[in-house]
Design an enzyme around this catalytic site. Structure first.
Site, PDB file in Angstrom:
ATOM      1  N   ASP A 173      -3.586   1.429   9.850  1.00 51.46           N
ATOM      2  CA  ASP A 173      -4.790   2.270  10.013  1.00 51.46           C
ATOM      3  C   ASP A 173      -5.253   2.277  11.452  1.00 51.46           C
ATOM      4  O   ASP A 173      -5.787   3.261  11.939  1.00 51.46           O
ATOM      5  CB  ASP A 173      -5.900   1.793   9.090  1.00 51.46           C
ATOM      6  CG  ASP A 173      -5.591   2.188   7.663  1.00 51.46           C
ATOM      7  OD1 ASP A 173      -4.847   1.445   6.995  1.00 51.46           O
ATOM      8  OD2 ASP A 173      -6.022   3.267   7.245  1.00 51.46           O
TER       9      ASP A 173
ATOM     10  N   CYS B  84       0.830  -1.203   0.000  1.00 48.31           N
ATOM     11  CA  CYS B  84       0.000   0.000   0.000  1.00 48.31           C
ATOM     12  C   CYS B  84       0.870   1.261   0.000  1.00 48.31           C
ATOM     13  O   CYS B  84       2.031   1.235  -0.443  1.00 48.31           O
ATOM     14  CB  CYS B  84      -0.984  -0.023   1.167  1.00 48.31           C
ATOM     15  SG  CYS B  84      -2.381   1.126   0.953  1.00 48.31           S
TER      16      CYS B  84
HETATM   17  C1  RUB Z   1      -4.056   3.102   3.408  1.00 42.21           C
HETATM   18  C2  RUB Z   1      -3.242   2.187   4.249  1.00 42.21           C
HETATM   19  C3  RUB Z   1      -2.004   2.779   4.865  1.00 42.21           C
HETATM   20  C4  RUB Z   1      -2.361   3.341   6.241  1.00 42.21           C
HETATM   21  C5  RUB Z   1      -1.203   4.157   6.821  1.00 42.21           C
HETATM   22  O1  RUB Z   1      -5.273   2.525   2.993  1.00 42.21           O
HETATM   23  O2  RUB Z   1      -3.576   1.052   4.502  1.00 42.21           O
HETATM   24  O3  RUB Z   1      -1.017   1.808   5.039  1.00 42.21           O
HETATM   25  O4  RUB Z   1      -3.486   4.197   6.132  1.00 42.21           O
HETATM   26  O5  RUB Z   1      -1.001   5.316   6.036  1.00 42.21           O
HETATM   27  P1  RUB Z   1      -6.260   3.414   2.057  1.00 42.21           P
HETATM   28  P2  RUB Z   1      -0.235   6.588   6.687  1.00 42.21           P
HETATM   29  O6  RUB Z   1      -5.502   3.702   0.795  1.00 42.21           O
HETATM   30  O7  RUB Z   1      -7.458   2.539   1.858  1.00 42.21           O
HETATM   31  O8  RUB Z   1      -6.599   4.681   2.839  1.00 42.21           O
HETATM   32  O9  RUB Z   1       1.064   6.054   7.200  1.00 42.21           O
HETATM   33  O10 RUB Z   1      -0.051   7.554   5.527  1.00 42.21           O
HETATM   34  O11 RUB Z   1      -1.082   7.143   7.765  1.00 42.21           O
END
Ligand code: RUB
Length: 321
Positions: A200, A131
């Protein structure tokens, strides 16, 4: 107050978060804080009660957009617990101050955790990502700034392919990037020194909730002896899990997986599209936060320190006007 009285900035933020125009837990939290500030600044409420009711409606609208990223209710909780004053101007000022402080804190936390995560990465290491996580990227950025040369296997991350964002960002940092389909991950794990992902939500038992596919990657990495590092600011800690609540896993539109035409060609089948999954703590080696690095099993101590034993949402709990 009903939804048509919400400030347009709140409605726009809610739509952008729901449609994933704005995505990733940290960005979602920052957007929610800015939307609450816009609502407060534009409010023409005549009484403190009316002002609070407006903010409550805005908070509810924002919160309903994506259920899994706890950064969203945590942002609201941060602002709500600092909203004080006997008059509308005083209340407004407190929201402006707390949302601005929240945004600054998010940025600071990310660069601090980046410095912690960078310590795990050695010159010449190869990471594997899943991701797009700005917290994970902060670790790489700090390592690169420290003069380390890194390579990365970047999983494309079906169905939305957020891996493309990661690939671009890593390449811009000077990391040597190989983009792979998700199912090639195990094939390349032998060449990786670390799996580095974001989160998340993190539950009190140390379980990590992140983009669907994270748990399979972690299980494979454990089998291959590759450490799994989760980069997550403390805004990702889920306080309600301290009292036994579970984290809701968002299910998204089936058309993200297969469009109508392709589906018609396949025939009468069910399609499922869960956006996140749960990685049990036994597959996670370290959770890197702005407060240092923790084994997943000890994250509960940090949660108690930060949230205490009371986890009310002043604006969101039932019974609050
Ligand atoms: C995003 C995702 C990211 C976390 C952490 O999923 O799984 O790994 O949100 O992101 P989606 P960050 O694309 O469905 O939002 O480190 O930028 O907070």
């Amino acid at each position: 107050m009903d939804s048509q009285d919400l400030h347009p900035a709140v409605e726009t933020a809610a739509e952008d978060i729901a449609s994933m125009e704005i995505r990733g837990a940290a960005a979602i939290a920052a957007t929610a804080a800015a939307a609450l500030r816009a609502q407060a600044e534009a409010s023409d409420a005549e009484t403190p009660e009316a002002f609070r009711a407006e903010l409550l409606a805005a908070a509810r609208r924002l919160r309903e957009t994506r259920p899994t990223a706890v950064s969203l209710p945590n942002a609201i909780r941060y602002v709500a617990s600092r909203t004080e004053g006997d008059s509308v101007p005083a209340l407004r000022e407190s929201v402006v101050v707390s949302t601005t402080a929240f945004e600054a804190r998010l940025e600071r936390a990310q660069s601090e955790l980046g410095r912690v995560g960078a310590n795990r990465l050695q010159n010449g290491d190869t990471i594997m990502t899943h991701c797009h996580s700005t917290d994970a990227l902060a670790c790489v950025e700090a390592a690169v700034e420290g003069g380390k040369e890194l390579s990365a296997f970047v999983k494309e991350t079906r169905p939305r392919q957020q891996g493309h964002i990661t690939a671009r960002a890593l390449a811009e940092l000077g990391v040597s990037v190989t983009l792979i389909v998700d199912s090639a991950a195990r094939h390349y794990l032998d060449e990786a020194d670390h799996v580095l992902v974001g989160a998340d939500s993190i539950a009190a038992d140390g379980s990590v909730i992140n983009k669907i596919g994270t748990s399979g990657l972690a299980v494979n990495a454990r089998e291959r002896g590759v450490p799994v590092v989760v980069a997550a600011q403390t805004i990702k800690l889920h306080p309600e899990t301290l009292t036994g609540h579970t984290v809701e896993i968002e299910t998204r539109d089936e058309r993200e997986v297969v469009d109508d035409e392709a589906r018609a060609g396949i025939g009468d089948v069910a399609v499922a599209n869960p956006a996140f999954d749960v990685t049990p703590p036994r597959y996670v080696d370290a959770i890197v936060t702005e407060s240092g690095q923790f084994p997943p099993e000890s994250v509960v101590t940090l949660m108690r320190e930060l949230f205490g034993e009371e986890h009310r949402d002043p604006w969101l709990d039932a019974g609050v006007p």
